[in-house]
Structure formats: C-alpha cells, structure tokens
Design an enzyme around this catalytic site. Structure first.
Site, PDB file in Angstrom:
ATOM      1  N   ASP A 166     -10.542   8.193  14.438  1.00 41.51           N
ATOM      2  CA  ASP A 166     -10.813   7.903  12.933  1.00 41.51           C
ATOM      3  C   ASP A 166     -11.325   6.267  12.973  1.00 41.51           C
ATOM      4  O   ASP A 166     -11.007   5.391  12.637  1.00 41.51           O
ATOM      5  CB  ASP A 166     -10.006   7.946  12.242  1.00 41.51           C
ATOM      6  CG  ASP A 166     -10.083   8.079  10.888  1.00 41.51           C
ATOM      7  OD1 ASP A 166     -11.484   8.179  10.470  1.00 41.51           O
ATOM      8  OD2 ASP A 166      -9.163   7.356   9.962  1.00 41.51           O
TER       9      ASP A 166
ATOM     10  N   VAL B 140       3.231   0.997   2.918  1.00 38.57           N
ATOM     11  CA  VAL B 140       3.245   0.070   3.657  1.00 38.57           C
ATOM     12  C   VAL B 140       3.756  -1.256   3.044  1.00 38.57           C
ATOM     13  O   VAL B 140       3.490  -1.478   1.968  1.00 38.57           O
ATOM     14  CB  VAL B 140       1.799  -0.284   4.192  1.00 38.57           C
ATOM     15  CG1 VAL B 140       1.779  -1.572   5.218  1.00 38.57           C
ATOM     16  CG2 VAL B 140       1.253   0.961   5.332  1.00 38.57           C
TER      17      VAL B 140
ATOM     18  N   LYS C  84       5.600   0.514   8.095  1.00 41.00           N
ATOM     19  CA  LYS C  84       5.327   1.428   7.500  1.00 41.00           C
ATOM     20  C   LYS C  84       6.450   2.476   7.321  1.00 41.00           C
ATOM     21  O   LYS C  84       6.961   2.751   8.530  1.00 41.00           O
ATOM     22  CB  LYS C  84       4.079   2.166   8.645  1.00 41.00           C
ATOM     23  CG  LYS C  84       3.565   3.373   8.121  1.00 41.00           C
ATOM     24  CD  LYS C  84       2.490   3.947   9.201  1.00 41.00           C
ATOM     25  CE  LYS C  84       1.982   5.341   8.469  1.00 41.00           C
ATOM     26  NZ  LYS C  84       0.911   5.865   9.467  1.00 41.00           N
TER      27      LYS C  84
ATOM     28  N   GLY D  98       0.855  -1.065   0.054  1.00 42.11           N
ATOM     29  CA  GLY D  98      -0.078   0.097  -0.094  1.00 42.11           C
ATOM     30  C   GLY D  98       0.876   1.265   0.050  1.00 42.11           C
ATOM     31  O   GLY D  98       1.862   1.362   0.544  1.00 42.11           O
ATOM     32  N   GLU D  99       0.226   2.031  -0.389  1.00 42.02           N
ATOM     33  CA  GLU D  99       1.035   3.588  -0.600  1.00 42.02           C
ATOM     34  C   GLU D  99      -0.094   4.817  -0.566  1.00 42.02           C
ATOM     35  O   GLU D  99      -0.946   4.865  -1.463  1.00 42.02           O
ATOM     36  CB  GLU D  99       1.832   3.587  -1.663  1.00 42.02           C
ATOM     37  CG  GLU D  99       2.884   4.731  -1.961  1.00 42.02           C
ATOM     38  CD  GLU D  99       3.805   4.733  -2.939  1.00 42.02           C
ATOM     39  OE1 GLU D  99       4.898   5.409  -3.004  1.00 42.02           O
ATOM     40  OE2 GLU D  99       3.958   3.758  -3.763  1.00 42.02           O
ATOM     41  N   GLY D 100       0.559   5.864   0.193  1.00 43.43           N
ATOM     42  CA  GLY D 100      -0.215   7.175   0.144  1.00 43.43           C
ATOM     43  C   GLY D 100       0.556   8.058  -0.034  1.00 43.43           C
ATOM     44  O   GLY D 100       1.728   8.044  -0.180  1.00 43.43           O
ATOM     45  N   GLY D 101      -0.033   9.417   0.252  1.00 44.97           N
ATOM     46  CA  GLY D 101       0.456  10.700   0.184  1.00 44.97           C
ATOM     47  C   GLY D 101       1.604  10.817   0.848  1.00 44.97           C
ATOM     48  O   GLY D 101       2.720  11.378   0.745  1.00 44.97           O
ATOM     49  N   MET D 102       1.647  10.140   2.482  1.00 44.52           N
ATOM     50  CA  MET D 102       2.546  10.327   3.471  1.00 44.52           C
ATOM     51  C   MET D 102       3.476   9.317   3.543  1.00 44.52           C
ATOM     52  O   MET D 102       4.440   9.359   4.529  1.00 44.52           O
ATOM     53  CB  MET D 102       1.737  10.765   4.825  1.00 44.52           C
ATOM     54  CG  MET D 102       0.814  11.895   4.669  1.00 44.52           C
ATOM     55  SD  MET D 102       2.025  13.426   4.702  1.00 44.52           S
ATOM     56  CE  MET D 102       2.717  13.431   6.320  1.00 44.52           C
TER      57      MET D 102
END
Length: 654
Positions: A474, A367, A382, A360-364
């Site tokens: 959250d 993983v 992470k 997985g990958e996001g803007g910040m």
C-alpha cells in the site's frame, strides 16, 4: 528517604543504559544504511561504465583512439568518442573521461587531448583490476598530468574503469570516467547525518579522509585544509580542538576507528568513545569495505549524543541533595502529587505509556498521541477495536513483521501487548511533518531533485523489506511522510505496514484471495485481479506512481470513475508526463525510469527495491537535492495529519 535516594541512583543507571542502547542502535542503523548506499552507488556507476563500453559505436570509437598512429588521428578519434558519449548522456555528472593504452607505456589520452602519465593513477589497484577484465571504481587520488590544466589539475578524482575488448575479444585498453569525490561520494554519505555533529566519512589505506568533511568550513578557517577536505585530512587523534589551535601533532596516532578498521576489526564504541580528527570525543561505528578498499566511519560527538544523560545525572544528584531538607521535600512532593493526580484524571495509562490525546480513528482502530511513562518519549499508540480471532491474528502479524525492519526510513515499532481489558495495542515512533499528499496539496509539484531524493529514501525502506521477503502492498503519498530527524530535513518515513506480508505465504484467510487490498490509484495491474499476486515488483509500480504524482501533482492513471481507472491500469495507459508536468518538459531520464517502474507486465519492472535504487542512483546524481535545499524547503512543511490515520486498514473510515 534513603530508599528514594537509592531509587534515584538506580533509575539514573537504568536510563543511562537504555539511552546508550538506543543511541548505539541508531548509529548502527545509519551506518549500515550508508554502507548499503555506497555499494549501490558504486554498483550503479560500474554498471553505467560497463554498459557504455558494450555500446558498439562507443567501443568502435575507443578502439580507434587506441589504434591511432598520429596525434592528429588520435585527436579526431577522441572527438568522435566524446560526441558519442555526450549524445548518450554518459558524460553527465562526470568530469571527462580517458582512454588508456596499456601497451603505450601506461599513457592515457584524455578529453583534454593531453597525455597523462605517472604512477598516481595507472598504478592503482583498481586500474590493474580493469586490465584483468573487471569493471571497477578507483579510490580518490590526486593526479598530475603533463599540463597544468585539464586532467593535470591535481584535484581529487575517482575513476570508473571498464576494459575495452577488440573484435577478437582481446583486451585492448581501458575506458575511465572521471568522478568528483567531493560531490558524488560525499553526497551519498551525507544523507543520514545525525544532529549537529554527526557525520559519515570514508578513508583510504593511508588513513586519509577521502570524502568531504562536515566541518570543512571550520577546518578551512583554521588553515588546516584549502579545499573540500578530500585527501587533505589526516585522521589522527587530535588532543585539542583544532578549530581553536590549528595544528595536529605530527606523531599523533590514527583515530581508534581508522586503526581498528585497517587492522581488519570492524566495530562500535558508544561508551568512552575516542578523540577524533577535530579534537572532540566521538562515539560511533566503523567498517572496512574490502571490495572498495575504503573504510567508513559513522560518528557523532559524545557530548551531543549523551546530553540527555548528563541532564538525568544532575537531576538525580539534585533529588538526593533535596532529601536533606525533609520538610521541604514533603511539601513540594505533596504539591506536585496533587498536580499530577489532576493531570492523571485526564490521561489513560496503557502499560508503560500514557495516552494523551486521540489523533485518529477508523473502523478497525484508533491512534493516540502518548508518551513513555519513564522516558517521556513522544509515542503513537495504535489500539485495535475488534478482538475477533481473525482480526487479532492480522494485527499481531502486522506488528511482528514490521518490528523485523530497522531501516531509518521505516517507522519504528517500540512495543506491543494487551491492556488489562484485553485490548491489543502497539507503540511506534510519533512523527511530526507532512505526508506527500499534503505536501503536493500545499505546494504543488515538487522539483525533480527533491522528488528523486524522496523516492530514494522510500526505496531504502522497501529494500530492507524486500530483502526480508516482505512486500508493503500500500505504497501511496499518504503513507510516505516527510519529517526532520537529527537536524536532517526532508527525511522520509514509510508508514502503514499494516498490509505487509511475506511474499511466500498466501494468508488467504486473513486477506482474502480475491479481495483488492490497497489504494487503487497506486495498485499494480496484477493486484487488481488478485491480492495474492503481491510482490516486490508491485511495490515498485506504486513507487513509480508516487514519483509521477510528485513531479506533476496528478495521478498517473486518473480517470472520471473507478471502472475507467482500473481499465487504464490493466491496459497500461498512463497519462503522458509531458502533458501534466509544469513547463511541459520532462527531465532527461525520467520518462524511461517511469516506463520501467510502471510497466504493465510485472516481469519488465525492476526485480526489487535494491535494483530500482541502482537505476535511480545516476539520476539522483544528475538532479541533486542538497541538505541546504532540504532545509530551505522544510519551513513549508507543517504538522500534518499523516499519523492521525496511521496504519489503519484500507477501507476504514477516518
């Protein structure tokens, strides 16, 4: 080669020590959770009993029973009381009730219209406490009445007692609800079983098991018990496997945990262990709970717990033996070295971890699926992309706060640090299963028993966080994962504590005073205007919204656009559950629970997760979800993407 042999022996000892510590920590965590769960159940039951007596009509009917002058008057009064309690759903999950007149020679008048006497119940400390004005729960006991049916059936029973006061506030009698320990008490203790032999059981002052044995079927087949095992199993150290030879020496000593707990010594033994009531060597933890006059043991067979240690031991011996053939060893080593070198080219090392695959990958951040270099333990890593001072502070805070939490339903943090390039990372347990969003997408709304079972575990995770002064901020279906742990299906893990923060600190620079952080569909109204308003009550609002989603497959505040959705949150206008739940019938007690947890005014919600657990406990008993139910549902739960976006800050692209 001598150095290699010594290294093998040293590595074996190190691995043994590390695994023992891990096993001991896991057992201790489950044991503490079971104690907390038992206390919450008792608190919920006593609160219900105390509340029932405070009801004006219930108290009036109970006083009428106590003041009746003839059997016929008493029978009519008992019928009125029964109808009143039934109308209030106070008899749900019970096996009847009794009213005790302390002035009438200790006789109790029961739902079966019989008089119940004898010391088996009325001489119990819990009943004497009720006569002093306390609301109590009795220890399991076999009671014998004047008739062969009804309350005189000699089945194991527990009672939730509450005093009855007359109009002058003088003690007039006692109301008691009959509970089945083979169901209620045992169900509480069966939530956190480990592996194939792990169990938690309760015992009384005489060293007799008062909850259901996990091995009741085997014990019954061996002729040692006739029922569930409640009040049938003497917790003595059997010197042989009782499932094969169905007798235990009459003069056998009590098991180590029972002896120690009754002597006032709580503890844990994860080394040699002890002979348990089945004749198996076990390891585990034990505690005496004085207010309940019960002891609790959480244990697992030593052979099962340390099977991996035995494998390491034989592997080390095999390596040493192989060193006798030096030439063979060199050839084999060279072959495997080439294979490992080729594989290493595909992997990146990060401290003690090997990164195997990006999941997985996001803007910040990103993983990775990884494994520990020595333990080969599956791990999720992470990595933080940005190394700005502000982002690092937030990331480090996330790790340190989450690492404080040890509840089995909270994702575990193993390690954190910086790699050679200065990139911040942390390692956490790798999970396989599905998140609640995926579950509902695949299967639709879930049965009420399963939904409550899931939410009960979520509250367990949050209860620890709230007690530590932390809020999650959250909670949503995508951050709650169903997996299997130690053979236990439908085991919940709460993810993404990346937004967690202490209640008392603002951290305005890190989160932004007026920044909406979290997922709007599950945000409490107060958080839509200021993130600094986060509290335990706002977490419970989100839990209520998750429960609504599980039961209906729809969001409680869904709307055609963001503006309309926010407006519905702020006005407290949620979709009626009856309009979206399958069949259109809302199970009894659910709407009231949702109204409390989804209240627009935060002050009207439960104060924290522990209070919410107590509110939920009665419904969990009313709508049970058994271990068999969970196992039957588990095959439908596949590998999901829950951890592919694990703990990435909200708003990042996936």
């Amino acid at each position: 080669m001598l150095l290699v042999a010594l290294g093998a022996l040293g590595g074996e000892r190190w691995a043994r020590r590390q695994l023992r510590e891990a096993v001991g920590s896991s057992i201790a965590s489950i044991h503490k959770s079971q104690i907390a769960g038992l206390r919450l159940w008792a608190e919920a039951r006593t609160r219900q009993t105390r509340g029932s007596v405070k009801g004006s009509t219930v108290r009036t009917d109970a006083l009428a029973v106590l003041r009746a002058k003839t059997p016929e008057e008493r029978k009519q009064a008992m019928q009125h009381l029964h109808d009143d309690l039934a109308a209030r759903a106070l008899l749900d999950g019970t096996h009847g009730f009794l009213v005790v007149d302390p002035a009438a020679k200790g006789y109790a008048f029961t739902t079966h219209m019989e008089e119940l006497g004898g010391a088996s119940l009325l001489d119990r400390p819990s009943f004497r406490d009720a006569l002093k004005g306390e609301t109590t729960i009795s220890q399991p006991v076999k009671i014998k009445g004047d008739k062969p049916s009804g309350f005189g059936d000699e089945l194991p029973s527990m009672f939730s007692f509450a005093p009855i006061y007359d109009d002058e506030n003088k003690l007039a009698g006692v109301l008691g609800f009959r509970l089945d320990p083979a169901k209620e008490l045992s169900q509480v203790l069966e939530v956190g079983r480990m592996g194939q032999t792990g169990e938690t059981y309760a015992f009384d002052l005489s060293g007799v098991m008062v909850s259901r044995s996990r091995f009741a079927d085997q014990l019954r087949n061996a002729g040692l018990i006739t029922g569930s095992g409640v009040l049938e199993v003497q917790l003595k150290a059997a010197t042989h496997d009782v499932e094969k030879a169905s007798d235990v020496e009459a003069d056998a000593p009590q098991t180590l945990p029972v002896r120690s707990a009754l002597a006032g010594k709580n503890g844990q033994n994860i080394e040699e262990g002890w002979l348990d009531y089945r004749g198996h060597r076990a390891i585990g933890s034990w505690t005496w709970i004085p207010e309940m006059r019960l002891g609790l043991v959480t244990k697992i067979d030593r052979d099962e717990a340390y099977a991996i240690i035995n494998a390491i031991h034989w592997a080390a011996l095999a390596l040493i033996a192989m060193l006798g053939g030096a030439g063979v060893v060199i050839i084999v080593f060279a072959f495997f070295a080439m294979k490992l070198e080729a594989k290493a080219a595909e992997m990146v090392e990060l401290g003690q971890y090997k990164l195997l695959k990006k999941i997985g990958e996001g803007g910040m951040g990103a993983v990775y699926r990884a494994e520990h270099s020595l333990l080969a333990r599956p791990t999720a890593i992470k990595l933080l992309k940005s190394n700005t001072s502000e982002t690092l502070q937030r990331f480090e805070r996330e790790v340190k706060l989450t690492a404080q939490l040890s509840h089995p339903n909270t994702i575990a943090i193993y390690d954190y640090g910086f790699n050679d390039a200065g990139t911040f990372y942390y390692a956490m347990e790798f999970l396989e299963g599905t998140d609640l969003e995926g579950l509902v997408r695949q299967e639709g709304p879930v049965p009420v028993g399963r939904a409550l079972h899931i939410v009960q575990q979520v509250l367990g995770s949050l209860a620890e966080a709230h007690a530590a002064g932390l809020v999650h901020r959250d909670i949503k279906p995508a951050n709650i994962m169903l997996t299997t742990r130690g053979g236990i299906a439908d085991f919940v893990k709460v993810l993404d504590f990346g937004l967690v923060r202490p209640v008392e600190t603002g951290d305005a620079k890190l989160t932004g005073e007026h920044t909406v952080i979290g997922t709007p569909l599950y945000l409490a109204p107060e958080l839509l205007t200021s993130s600094s308003a986060a509290s335990a009550r706002s977490d419970l609002y989100a839990v209520g919204a998750v429960l609504f989603y599980l039961l209906s497959g729809r969001d409680a505040f869904e709307a055609p656009n963001m503006t309309a959705m926010v407006s519905r949150h702020l006005s407290g206008t949620r979709t009626p559950l009856a309009s979206v739940i399958p069949g259109g019938v809302v199970p009894e007690g659910i709407d009231e629970l949702l109204s409390s947890w989804l209240a627009r005014d935060a002050a009207k919600r439960p104060e924290n997760a522990r209070v919410a657990q107590a509110e939920l406990a009665v419904l969990v008993v009313r709508y049970p979800w058994s271990e068999e139910d969970a196992r039957a549902a588990a095959p439908h739960v596949g590998l999901a993407s829950a951890q592919t976006e694990l703990a990435l800050p909200v708003g990042s692209s996936g």
